[in-house]
Write a protein that holds these residues in place. Structure first.
Motif, PDB file in Angstrom:
ATOM      1  N   PRO A 168       0.806  -1.233   0.000  1.00 47.31           N
ATOM      2  CA  PRO A 168       0.000   0.000   0.000  1.00 47.31           C
ATOM      3  C   PRO A 168       0.834   1.277   0.000  1.00 47.31           C
ATOM      4  O   PRO A 168       0.358   2.321  -0.423  1.00 47.31           O
ATOM      5  CB  PRO A 168      -0.837  -0.098   1.274  1.00 47.31           C
ATOM      6  N   SER A 169       2.072   1.214   0.449  1.00 47.31           N
ATOM      7  CA  SER A 169       2.898   2.420   0.469  1.00 47.31           C
ATOM      8  C   SER A 169       3.536   2.700  -0.891  1.00 47.31           C
ATOM      9  O   SER A 169       4.101   3.773  -1.099  1.00 47.31           O
ATOM     10  CB  SER A 169       3.987   2.305   1.537  1.00 47.31           C
ATOM     11  N   ASP A 170       3.465   1.743  -1.821  1.00 45.93           N
ATOM     12  CA  ASP A 170       4.039   1.951  -3.153  1.00 45.93           C
ATOM     13  C   ASP A 170       3.244   3.004  -3.918  1.00 45.93           C
ATOM     14  O   ASP A 170       2.029   3.093  -3.805  1.00 45.93           O
ATOM     15  CB  ASP A 170       4.028   0.651  -3.958  1.00 45.93           C
ATOM     16  N   ARG A 171       3.951   3.781  -4.677  1.00 52.87           N
ATOM     17  CA  ARG A 171       3.313   4.756  -5.554  1.00 52.87           C
ATOM     18  C   ARG A 171       3.816   4.532  -6.958  1.00 52.87           C
ATOM     19  O   ARG A 171       4.983   4.215  -7.142  1.00 52.87           O
ATOM     20  CB  ARG A 171       3.635   6.193  -5.113  1.00 52.87           C
ATOM     21  N   PRO A 172       2.982   4.646  -7.974  1.00 59.51           N
ATOM     22  CA  PRO A 172       1.557   4.962  -7.849  1.00 59.51           C
ATOM     23  C   PRO A 172       0.747   3.755  -7.382  1.00 59.51           C
ATOM     24  O   PRO A 172       1.164   2.619  -7.533  1.00 59.51           O
ATOM     25  CB  PRO A 172       1.168   5.380  -9.257  1.00 59.51           C
ATOM     26  N   ASP A 173      -0.429   4.057  -6.833  1.00 59.62           N
ATOM     27  CA  ASP A 173      -1.340   3.004  -6.395  1.00 59.62           C
ATOM     28  C   ASP A 173      -2.039   2.394  -7.614  1.00 59.62           C
ATOM     29  O   ASP A 173      -1.713   2.727  -8.750  1.00 59.62           O
ATOM     30  CB  ASP A 173      -2.337   3.560  -5.381  1.00 59.62           C
ATOM     31  N   ALA A 174      -2.996   1.502  -7.386  1.00 60.07           N
ATOM     32  CA  ALA A 174      -3.652   0.803  -8.494  1.00 60.07           C
ATOM     33  C   ALA A 174      -4.340   1.764  -9.459  1.00 60.07           C
ATOM     34  O   ALA A 174      -4.249   1.602 -10.676  1.00 60.07           O
ATOM     35  CB  ALA A 174      -4.644  -0.218  -7.952  1.00 60.07           C
ATOM     36  N   VAL A 175      -5.018   2.773  -8.930  1.00 62.82           N
ATOM     37  CA  VAL A 175      -5.688   3.746  -9.812  1.00 62.82           C
ATOM     38  C   VAL A 175      -4.653   4.486 -10.652  1.00 62.82           C
ATOM     39  O   VAL A 175      -4.820   4.657 -11.860  1.00 62.82           O
ATOM     40  CB  VAL A 175      -6.551   4.733  -8.992  1.00 62.82           C
ATOM     41  N   GLY A 176      -3.567   4.897 -10.024  1.00 60.98           N
ATOM     42  CA  GLY A 176      -2.511   5.594 -10.750  1.00 60.98           C
ATOM     43  C   GLY A 176      -1.845   4.709 -11.794  1.00 60.98           C
ATOM     44  O   GLY A 176      -1.559   5.145 -12.916  1.00 60.98           O
ATOM     45  N   ARG A 177      -1.594   3.442 -11.433  1.00 62.07           N
ATOM     46  CA  ARG A 177      -0.979   2.521 -12.401  1.00 62.07           C
ATOM     47  C   ARG A 177      -1.910   2.249 -13.577  1.00 62.07           C
ATOM     48  O   ARG A 177      -1.473   2.198 -14.730  1.00 62.07           O
ATOM     49  CB  ARG A 177      -0.608   1.202 -11.719  1.00 62.07           C
ATOM     50  N   ALA A 178      -3.209   2.079 -13.295  1.00 63.48           N
ATOM     51  CA  ALA A 178      -4.171   1.860 -14.378  1.00 63.48           C
ATOM     52  C   ALA A 178      -4.228   3.082 -15.287  1.00 63.48           C
ATOM     53  O   ALA A 178      -4.230   2.953 -16.518  1.00 63.48           O
ATOM     54  CB  ALA A 178      -5.552   1.543 -13.816  1.00 63.48           C
ATOM     55  N   HIS A 179      -4.261   4.273 -14.682  1.00 69.78           N
ATOM     56  CA  HIS A 179      -4.291   5.494 -15.497  1.00 69.78           C
ATOM     57  C   HIS A 179      -3.029   5.601 -16.347  1.00 69.78           C
ATOM     58  O   HIS A 179      -3.096   5.922 -17.539  1.00 69.78           O
ATOM     59  CB  HIS A 179      -4.446   6.740 -14.633  1.00 69.78           C
ATOM     60  N   ASP A 180      -1.867   5.332 -15.753  1.00 71.60           N
ATOM     61  CA  ASP A 180      -0.612   5.403 -16.511  1.00 71.60           C
ATOM     62  C   ASP A 180      -0.640   4.440 -17.694  1.00 71.60           C
ATOM     63  O   ASP A 180      -0.228   4.799 -18.802  1.00 71.60           O
ATOM     64  CB  ASP A 180       0.589   5.088 -15.613  1.00 71.60           C
ATOM     65  N   LEU A 230      -7.389   8.790  -6.211  1.00 70.86           N
ATOM     66  CA  LEU A 230      -6.018   8.410  -5.888  1.00 70.86           C
ATOM     67  C   LEU A 230      -5.894   8.048  -4.423  1.00 70.86           C
ATOM     68  O   LEU A 230      -5.209   7.099  -4.052  1.00 70.86           O
ATOM     69  CB  LEU A 230      -5.041   9.537  -6.235  1.00 70.86           C
ATOM     70  N   ALA A 231      -6.556   8.788  -3.565  1.00 72.21           N
ATOM     71  CA  ALA A 231      -6.477   8.526  -2.125  1.00 72.21           C
ATOM     72  C   ALA A 231      -7.166   7.212  -1.766  1.00 72.21           C
ATOM     73  O   ALA A 231      -6.752   6.511  -0.859  1.00 72.21           O
ATOM     74  CB  ALA A 231      -7.095   9.675  -1.337  1.00 72.21           C
ATOM     75  N   ALA A 232      -8.240   6.884  -2.509  1.00 70.54           N
ATOM     76  CA  ALA A 232      -8.987   5.660  -2.210  1.00 70.54           C
ATOM     77  C   ALA A 232      -8.294   4.427  -2.722  1.00 70.54           C
ATOM     78  O   ALA A 232      -8.554   3.335  -2.254  1.00 70.54           O
ATOM     79  CB  ALA A 232     -10.392   5.759  -2.808  1.00 70.54           C
ATOM     80  N   GLY A 233      -7.398   4.583  -3.782  1.00 67.12           N
ATOM     81  CA  GLY A 233      -6.758   3.462  -4.437  1.00 67.12           C
ATOM     82  C   GLY A 233      -6.260   2.473  -3.531  1.00 67.12           C
ATOM     83  O   GLY A 233      -6.137   1.355  -3.529  1.00 67.12           O
TER      84      GLY A 233
END
Length: 103
Positions: free
Chosen positions: A61-73, A100-103
């Motif tokens: 969970p501390s990794d960035r980007p989170d799932a939403v960010g990775r999907a968007h990328d 992003l916060a909820a990801g």
């Protein structure tokens, strides 16, 4: 496994092709990087958009980007580099800060 829902809006005047859903999934796979953690993708064409479910490997969970960010990328990268996606769909909008916060 984390599942992210996203949509790509169809360009004005655009219409769905016969193999649209498969072609969008193929574009995602063609442009996926190992760090995306892509495991599966499904699509559902609609009149004004195509809806996507992107299945990603869970990470710390501390990794960035989170799932939403990775999907968007992944979707943005696919849109930039795929002639089909650029021709048929508008560029994806960045995720909302709450997403992003909820990801």
């Amino acid at each position: 496994m984390e599942i992210v829902y996203a949509s790509l809006r169809r360009r004005p005047g655009g219409t769905a092709g016969a193999n649209e859903a498969a072609e969008v999934v193929d574009a995602l796979w063609a442009h996926a990087l190992p760090g995306d953690g892509l495991q599966h993708a499904s699509t559902l064409p609609a009149d004004d958009r195509i809806d996507l479910l992107v299945y990603l490997l869970s990470r710390d969970p501390s990794d960035r980007p989170d799932a939403v960010g990775r999907a968007h990328d992944l979707i943005a990268r696919s849109h930039r580099t795929s002639p089909l996606l650029r021709r048929c769909y508008l560029p994806p909008e960045p995720p909302e800060p709450a997403d992003l916060a909820a990801g």
